[in-house]
Design a protein around this motif. Structure first.
Motif, mmCIF file in Angstrom:
data_model
loop_
_atom_site.group_PDB
_atom_site.id
_atom_site.type_symbol
_atom_site.label_atom_id
_atom_site.label_comp_id
_atom_site.label_asym_id
_atom_site.label_seq_id
_atom_site.Cartn_x
_atom_site.Cartn_y
_atom_site.Cartn_z
ATOM 1 N N VAL A 37 0.868 -1.173 0.000
ATOM 2 C CA VAL A 37 0.000 0.000 0.000
ATOM 3 C C VAL A 37 0.907 1.225 0.000
ATOM 4 O O VAL A 37 1.771 1.364 0.877
ATOM 5 C CB VAL A 37 -0.922 0.026 1.234
ATOM 6 N N LEU A 38 0.730 2.113 -0.978
ATOM 7 C CA LEU A 38 1.597 3.279 -1.120
ATOM 8 C C LEU A 38 0.945 4.524 -0.528
ATOM 9 O O LEU A 38 -0.245 4.779 -0.727
ATOM 10 C CB LEU A 38 1.912 3.528 -2.600
ATOM 11 N N PRO A 68 8.719 11.406 2.129
ATOM 12 C CA PRO A 68 7.942 11.595 0.901
ATOM 13 C C PRO A 68 7.266 10.328 0.403
ATOM 14 O O PRO A 68 6.309 10.389 -0.365
ATOM 15 C CB PRO A 68 8.981 12.099 -0.101
ATOM 16 N N LEU A 69 7.752 9.179 0.831
ATOM 17 C CA LEU A 69 7.161 7.898 0.431
ATOM 18 C C LEU A 69 7.097 6.974 1.625
ATOM 19 O O LEU A 69 8.074 6.805 2.354
ATOM 20 C CB LEU A 69 8.000 7.242 -0.678
ATOM 21 N N VAL A 70 5.926 6.393 1.837
ATOM 22 C CA VAL A 70 5.767 5.337 2.837
ATOM 23 C C VAL A 70 5.122 4.144 2.137
ATOM 24 O O VAL A 70 4.108 4.293 1.449
ATOM 25 C CB VAL A 70 4.877 5.782 4.021
ATOM 26 N N ILE A 71 5.740 2.989 2.283
ATOM 27 C CA ILE A 71 5.205 1.767 1.687
ATOM 28 C C ILE A 71 4.726 0.854 2.803
ATOM 29 O O ILE A 71 5.508 0.419 3.649
ATOM 30 C CB ILE A 71 6.266 1.032 0.845
ATOM 31 N N GLY A 72 3.422 0.601 2.832
ATOM 32 C CA GLY A 72 2.883 -0.348 3.784
ATOM 33 C C GLY A 72 3.000 -1.750 3.214
ATOM 34 O O GLY A 72 2.515 -2.020 2.121
ATOM 35 N N VAL A 73 3.697 -2.616 3.934
ATOM 36 C CA VAL A 73 3.838 -4.012 3.507
ATOM 37 C C VAL A 73 2.814 -4.823 4.293
ATOM 38 O O VAL A 73 2.872 -4.893 5.526
ATOM 39 C CB VAL A 73 5.258 -4.545 3.749
ATOM 40 N N ILE A 74 1.881 -5.410 3.573
ATOM 41 C CA ILE A 74 0.794 -6.160 4.200
ATOM 42 C C ILE A 74 1.059 -7.656 4.069
ATOM 43 O O ILE A 74 1.177 -8.184 2.960
ATOM 44 C CB ILE A 74 -0.564 -5.830 3.544
#
Length: 211
Positions: free
Chosen positions: A76-77, A116-122
């Motif tokens: 999820v970005l 500036p970028l967060v990547i949710g790893v599910i």
């Protein structure tokens, strides 16, 4: 050198069925791994990865051990204004359950604006499957680690965080998590001028089995 000043490099990904080398002797990779260090999210700033770099990061994240070829993870970005919107959601959830002053609500609102970028790893576990749940979860953790390493190799700072919102049921509902899904981590990525200081690291605990 800042990422924006670095000549753009896109690694060559293999095609399906292509034969690959069993090893890749590379002292630079060993040096990167030996000196890898997280950068606190609060120290990250623009610019973040370009669209091409982001695509590369996600492809590298997916190149992890995956027993059964299940791809037991998804991403999820959080970028642009969506980071601020999600922060408002966090602040409302926090305020509904806690006595909070303006400073604390501001902290919650700003959480996803730290980079500036967060990547949710599910992590998505298929229950009652012949592949053990634990192995599916470990694969998602490996995807998080690949993101950290790839981001640093691109010239960015990064940090793997969970914090309270990774475990809150309302946040999970907001993210659209389904049965068997949970947050493995939020990976914060951005430029930085910080030079993290090496921390104390324990010596590896080693046991030798003898039959």
């Amino acid at each position: 050198m800042k990422p924006s000043e670095t000549p753009e490099f896109t690694p060559e990904f293999p095609g399906q069925g292509e034969r690959l080398a069993a090893h890749h002797k590379n002292p630079e990779t060993l040096s990167l791994l030996a000196r890898r260090r997280s950068t606190a999210a609060i120290c990250l700033r623009d610019p973040g990865p370009t669209a091409e770099e982001l695509d590369c990061l996600l492809q590298i994240a997916a190149r992890v051990p995956d027993h059964g070829k299940m791809a037991p993870w998804r991403f999820v970005l959080f970028q642009g204004e969506d980071r601020a919107y999600f922060g408002e959601v966090l602040a409302k959830i926090w305020a509904s359950e806690n006595e909070s002053d303006e400073a604390r609500l501001e902290l919650e609102t700003q959480r996803f604006l730290r980079a500036p970028l967060v990547i949710g790893v599910i992590s998505r576990v298929l229950e009652k499957h012949n592949i053990p749940e634990w192995e599916q979860i470990l694969s998602a953790g490996a995807a998080c680690q690949n993101l950290l390493i790839a981001a640093q190799a691109m010239g960015y700072g990064s940090q793997w965080l969970t914090e309270w919102y990774a475990y809150h049921p309302q946040v999970k509902d907001t993210l659209g998590l389904r049965s068997g899904e949970r947050v493995a981590g939020f990976i914060y990525i951005g430029s930085t001028d910080e030079e993290p200081v090496e921390r104390v690291r324990p010596s590896p605990e080693i046991g030798i089995w003898r039959g």
